[in-house]
Design a protein around this motif. Structure first.
Motif, short mmCIF file in Angstrom:
data_model
loop_
_atom_site.label_atom_id
_atom_site.label_comp_id
_atom_site.label_asym_id
_atom_site.label_seq_id
_atom_site.Cartn_x
_atom_site.Cartn_y
_atom_site.Cartn_z
N ARG A 104 10.08 -7.92 10.10
CA ARG A 104 9.52 -7.57 8.80
C ARG A 104 8.22 -8.33 8.59
NH1 ARG A 104 13.59 -10.65 4.60
NH2 ARG A 104 12.64 -12.69 4.85
N ARG A 105 7.39 -7.74 7.76
CA ARG A 105 6.14 -8.39 7.37
C ARG A 105 5.76 -7.84 6.00
NH1 ARG A 105 2.12 -4.96 11.35
NH2 ARG A 105 2.00 -3.15 9.99
N LYS A 106 4.93 -8.60 5.31
CA LYS A 106 4.49 -8.16 3.99
C LYS A 106 3.50 -7.02 4.15
CE LYS A 106 6.16 -10.89 0.71
NZ LYS A 106 6.77 -10.38 -0.49
N ARG A 107 3.68 -5.98 3.36
CA ARG A 107 2.75 -4.85 3.37
C ARG A 107 1.49 -5.27 2.65
NH1 ARG A 107 4.63 1.12 2.01
NH2 ARG A 107 5.16 1.00 4.22
N GLU A 108 0.38 -4.94 3.23
CA GLU A 108 -0.92 -5.27 2.64
C GLU A 108 -1.29 -4.19 1.64
OE1 GLU A 108 -2.62 -8.08 3.18
OE2 GLU A 108 -1.04 -8.72 4.56
N ASN A 109 -1.44 -4.57 0.38
CA ASN A 109 -1.90 -3.65 -0.66
C ASN A 109 -3.29 -4.04 -1.08
OD1 ASN A 109 0.42 -2.09 -0.81
ND2 ASN A 109 1.35 -3.36 -2.39
N GLY A 110 -4.12 -3.05 -1.37
CA GLY A 110 -5.50 -3.32 -1.77
C GLY A 110 -5.61 -3.96 -3.13
N GLY A 111 -4.70 -3.62 -4.04
CA GLY A 111 -4.78 -4.13 -5.40
C GLY A 111 -3.81 -5.26 -5.66
N ALA A 112 -3.80 -5.67 -6.90
CA ALA A 112 -2.87 -6.72 -7.31
C ALA A 112 -1.48 -6.12 -7.45
CB ALA A 112 -3.33 -7.33 -8.63
N GLY A 113 -0.49 -6.97 -7.38
CA GLY A 113 0.87 -6.49 -7.58
C GLY A 113 1.78 -6.89 -6.45
N ASN A 114 2.92 -6.26 -6.44
CA ASN A 114 3.96 -6.59 -5.48
C ASN A 114 3.63 -6.06 -4.09
OD1 ASN A 114 6.38 -7.32 -4.35
ND2 ASN A 114 7.55 -5.68 -5.31
N ASN A 115 3.73 -6.92 -3.09
CA ASN A 115 3.56 -6.52 -1.70
C ASN A 115 4.93 -6.55 -1.05
OD1 ASN A 115 0.85 -6.49 -2.23
ND2 ASN A 115 0.35 -8.24 -0.95
N PRO A 116 5.60 -5.40 -0.95
CA PRO A 116 6.96 -5.39 -0.40
C PRO A 116 6.95 -5.64 1.10
CG PRO A 116 6.22 -3.15 -0.75
CD PRO A 116 5.15 -4.06 -1.30
N TYR A 117 8.12 -6.01 1.61
CA TYR A 117 8.27 -6.12 3.06
C TYR A 117 8.31 -4.73 3.66
CZ TYR A 117 9.48 -11.10 2.93
OH TYR A 117 9.46 -12.46 2.78
N GLU A 118 7.75 -4.61 4.86
CA GLU A 118 7.92 -3.40 5.64
C GLU A 118 8.63 -3.79 6.93
OE1 GLU A 118 3.94 -1.82 5.86
OE2 GLU A 118 3.41 -3.13 7.52
N TYR A 119 9.50 -2.93 7.38
CA TYR A 119 10.41 -3.23 8.49
C TYR A 119 10.15 -2.32 9.68
CZ TYR A 119 13.00 -5.77 4.93
OH TYR A 119 13.36 -6.65 3.93
#
Length: 173
Positions: A104-119
């Motif tokens: 798993r790793r943190k998903r990179e989001n362009g904006g502010a907010g929650n960066n969920p894990y991606e598996y």
């Protein structure tokens, strides 16, 4: 009217099919697609059954198969794609990650907010290699059961000289 004529009595253009031929071809295509879908479904069920044995549950197997098909998915995406409850998916993903069956790793989001894990599920060859050691240890325990139970009549064995060795090699194809 002959079978090669169109409804208005003209010969069809070379390479063009009549409406009846189009319908027949479409029916054949639909039957082939239905048979293909059934074969794939049976194959998928067989894979899930085998993985259920390897990964302990059908839930974990379905998640593993989904992640092999859709790497870098979040738990919500896995839940939606498998039809499993989100809480069940999160719990299974945590266990699979702890067992190093998924990364798993943190998903990179362009904006502010929650960066969920991606598996992402490990490669099937890695899964087989990891379980081979577990199966080998279990089989050696059975072979050496008398030693573990303290049976005086059994011949003592050296733990370093285990009777079962499982080697996994990738094919060269």
């Amino acid at each position: 009217m002959s079978t090669d004529e169109t409804p208005d009595g003209e010969e069809p253009e070379p390479g063009r099919e009549t409406a009846d031929e189009d319908e027949d071809e479409e029916g054949v295509r639909e039957r082939l697609e239905a048979e293909t879908d059934r074969a794939v479904e049976r194959f998928d069920d067989g894979v899930v059954d085998l993985l259920s044995w390897v990964l302990d549950t059908e839930t974990r197997a379905r998640i593993f198969v989904y992640l092999r098909q859709h790497p870098h998915s979040t738990s919500d995406e896995v839940a939606e794609g498998t039809g499993l409850y989100p809480s069940t998916v999160r719990e299974a993903l945590a266990e699979l990650h702890e067992e190093e069956r998924v990364s798993r790793r943190k998903r990179e989001n362009g904006g502010a907010g929650n960066n969920p894990y991606e598996y992402t599920a490990i490669a099937p060859s890695e899964l087989v290699t990891s379980i081979a050691g577990e199966v080998q240890a279990e089989l050696n325990t059975v072979f050496n059961l008398d030693d573990h139970l303290g049976d005086e009549e059994a011949e003592p064995t050296d733990d370093a000289d285990e009777p079962v060795t499982i080697t996994v090699e990738e094919s060269e194809e």
